[in-house]
Enzyme design. Structure first.
Site: not given
Length: 195
Positions: A150-151, A108-109, A154, A45, A50
């Protein structure tokens, strides 16, 4: 085009993102670039904040999780969301979260090399637009629902570590500080906060 991933500590990750309209400049190309960036970073995702865009846009590909599972993993757990989805979410807003909170080990990236068990609701119902600006209201569960939540965090200026206890966050302090300073190595492009 592959964008650098914005690292923990950058202010854009704490902004509540804005809804967009169908005439948002270069939207099709942006979505294409987000898929490319997500896959290049081995993500499942990716949210627009991000990549330094404070807009309510994220992409999710939970199908690759199921495609990469071995038979033992599939037998181990009943996955209600198999075989997963590959979906664009624009202007998403949560209608309802339901079910018991359950733990899952998240990463997480934007916060590389940190993984923690995070409790989230079993189901989430979202109202959102697809890439053609058609409106949907749909309920997601399982790993797919987890990735969406999760996304979604963000685009609301939250991070998965916000779900941890204050003590747990304090224990991660040095690692988080290293990430925000750029004192970390990853195999994808990152953009660190200016010192």
């Amino acid at each position: 085009m592959i964008f650098p991933i914005i690292a923990y500590g950058h202010p854009v990750l704490r902004e509540v993102a804005k809804d967009i309209t169908p005439d948002y400049p270069g939207l099709d190309k942006l979505i294409e670039d987000m898929w490319e960036t997500m896959y290049a970073s081995n993500g499942v995702g990716l949210a627009a904040p991000q990549i330094n865009k404070s807009i309510r846009l994220f992409v999710v590909d939970s199908a690759q999780i199921f495609a990469n599972m071995d038979d033992d993993e599939r037998k181990e757990t009943d996955y209600p969301d198999a075989p997963g989805i590959k979906q664009v979410f624009i202007n998403a807003h949560i209608v309802e979260e339901a079910g018991e909170d359950w733990p899952y080990n998240e990463g997480c990236l934007s916060i590389p090399k940190i993984r923690e068990d995070i409790y989230r609701a079993e189901e989430v119902t979202l109202k959102y637009m697809d890439e053609n600006f058609r409106e949907h209201t749909k309920t997601f569960d399982g790993v797919t629902g987890r990735i969406i939540l999760h996304e979604y965090d963000h685009i609301d200026g939250k991070l998965f570590i916000d779900h941890l206890s204050p003590l747990k966050r304090k224990l991660l302090g040095r690692k988080l500080n290293d990430i925000s300073k750029g004192a970390i190595r990853v195999d994808y492009k990152m953009l660190f906060p200016k010192k």
